[in-house]
Design an enzyme around this catalytic site. Structure first.
Site, short mmCIF file in Angstrom:
data_model
loop_
_atom_site.label_atom_id
_atom_site.label_comp_id
_atom_site.label_asym_id
_atom_site.label_seq_id
_atom_site.Cartn_x
_atom_site.Cartn_y
_atom_site.Cartn_z
N GLY A 1 0.85 -1.19 0.00
CA GLY A 1 0.00 0.00 0.00
C GLY A 1 0.89 1.23 0.00
O GLY A 1 2.04 1.18 -0.44
N SER B 1 -5.51 8.17 7.74
CA SER B 1 -5.53 6.91 6.99
C SER B 1 -6.86 6.17 7.13
O SER B 1 -7.34 5.57 6.17
CB SER B 1 -4.37 6.01 7.45
OG SER B 1 -4.50 5.70 8.82
N LYS C 1 1.96 8.07 19.73
CA LYS C 1 1.36 8.29 18.41
C LYS C 1 -0.17 8.19 18.49
O LYS C 1 -0.89 8.87 17.75
CB LYS C 1 1.91 7.27 17.40
CG LYS C 1 1.49 7.53 15.96
CD LYS C 1 2.42 6.85 14.96
CE LYS C 1 2.23 7.36 13.54
NZ LYS C 1 1.17 6.69 12.79
#
Lengths: 308, 308
Positions: free
Chosen positions: B11, B257, B186
């Site tokens: 990807g 995303s 994160k």
């Protein structure tokens, strides 16, 4: 002259209860904006388990000035249009006129009291699954009972008088001495179900209680509402969620009013159902993180949709 | 024989970092399922500020058996397809092979460790805005840096070796002694932004931080993540949200995303980004009501969508 009733707002709730009262012989006058010719010609049909009738002659008007003073004004417009009431209501008032809001959520009695005087104001909670198919046809799917109360004071003789009017019209009706408490009790259901039905992907009540995680989230939301009500001085018992949950688990899937509004592209009663409770809870120091999140998501979803 | 690298998952992330490494002369082998003829003919183009290049000759394969043992396996498939790795990875392993997951969220190192041995496993966090337009074209919009670490232990000499490989390929790369802490750090960004971008109506990061209520909700979510990380033994400072928020306020609108996946109708990494953190927080006694609600809403939204 008998007891005159005006119905302001002829959506599902106004049409249903107005038609019931008219059917029982009450002197009911409907404010209906837009084209009245169909209603004048066909009347209003009411359908539902155990009831199927038509009011052939509807007293309907484009303007409240044409109705004139009444003894009872039933307010059944969406809370999002409350500002319209500032002009609509005064022609309906005489010295003793009662104004009864059948609207959802919190803040409607306060709004009406601010404009027309607290002593006139009553509130009613409608427990009903109902849909208006057209201007001339309304269908009740389940329930129908009403809880009536006075704004900021216990029930008065007149409260029971209004209750008797509903009862005579075969509407199950009880009178409460604590309207504010009952408003919070109803929110135990509305806050989770009306909210999740939209933010979880346009799903009905059966899809919510049928998913064990969403059912758990519903319970968390119900507990937030009960906690906030208590902090705000409305002593709902800790177990008050149980009846609401059981009712939802046994009823067939139903689209809450806010989902119906969403699907129809209508304004959503976001402030009455979520905004005002969240603000009152915050002022009282109660935490409603999940309710607040539904509130913010609905506002944004609605805004995004309107901008498209 | 030099340092052999396999990239499993082509990807945006796999294609970008694999192409960067190949461009710098590393010996990179791509697993790509489906038709390879276009990639064999055209190679891979990489576009982005300060870089525009094409790898003319791509070593690409339909099967990891055709690649054979490598020194480093970079795992860049969606976490939702992790079960495929059970068969895909073994042909790539020799005694000393390192397996580096560049996937999002929590639980991926643990999954790989369970199947291939903890001592092989490294993790990397990619701070990058990147999109794959086609099999042969990937575009980086912003950032690109990687933080590398070992699973369950401080950095080793080999960690720095892998870091040097990335650095040589002009990828900003740092090595951490505490990978788990950086994973939680994160999540301070991913949990609110990836989540709200979907549940608040398919909006980008600029729409989230530009709405003062959603910005406040984002902050609440960030505080939940920081609180949960601390309860789970990962001492993120209370102010750790600040850098994330500032970065989001200055960057132009970006679709996280998960929103990209949602719009493309692809599986969502719900368990890695929300499910696993919520479970670990619950086990440690930390409360994440808003994160949990995003988790439940995403699962239901995804389920509703797939049933339509």
């Amino acid at each position: 002259m008998g007891f005159r009733i005006a119905v302001v707002g002829s959506g599902a709730i106004g049409s249903y209860y107005g038609a019931k009262l008219a059917h029982a012989g009450s002197d009911v006058h409907f404010l209906m904006r837009g084209d009245l010719s169909v209603v004048r010609r066909d009347g209003i049909f009411v359908r539902g388990e155990g009831e199927n009738f038509r009011i052939a002659k509807i007293n309907c008007y484009n303007s409240t000035s044409d109705i004139g003073p009444c003894d009872l004004v039933i307010v059944a417009i969406k809370a999002t249009s409350n500002h319209d009431l500032v002009d609509l209501v005064p022609p309906l008032l005489h010295e003793e006129t009662m104004v009864l809001t059948l609207q959802n959520g919190l803040g409607n009695e306060e709004f009406l009291a601010g404009h027309f005087g607290a002593q006139r104001i009553l509130g009613g909670l409608c427990f009903i699954a109902v849909d208006r198919h057209s201007k001339t046809e309304v269908e009740r799917y389940a329930y129908g009972q009403v809880i009536l109360g006075e704004f900021g004071r216990p029930a008065q003789p007149r409260t029971h008088g209004v209750g008797a009017e509903f009862t005579r019209a075969s509407v199950r009706c009880t009178v409460t001495d604590d309207l504010a408490l009952e408003r919070w009790r109803k929110l135990i259901w509305n806050i989770p179900f009306n909210g999740l039905s939209i933010v979880a992907g346009e799903i009905d009540t059966a899809a919510i209680v049928g998913d064990k995680n969403l059912r758990a989230l519903t319970l968390d939301l119900m507990e937030e509402v009960i906690g906030a009500a208590n902090k705000c001085g409305h002593p709902l018992p800790k177990e008050a969620w149980r009846k609401h949950m059981e009712r939802s688990e046994t009823m067939s899937g139903y689209k809450p009013s806010t989902l119906q509004d969403w699907e129809a592209g209508k304004p959503l009663e976001i402030e009455a159902i979520w905004g005002e409770p969240v603000r009152r809870a915050a002022a009282a120091g109660a935490k409603m993180p999940r309710t607040e999140m539904i509130y913010e998501l609905l506002k944004k979803l609605d805004q995004v949709r309107r901008s498209q």
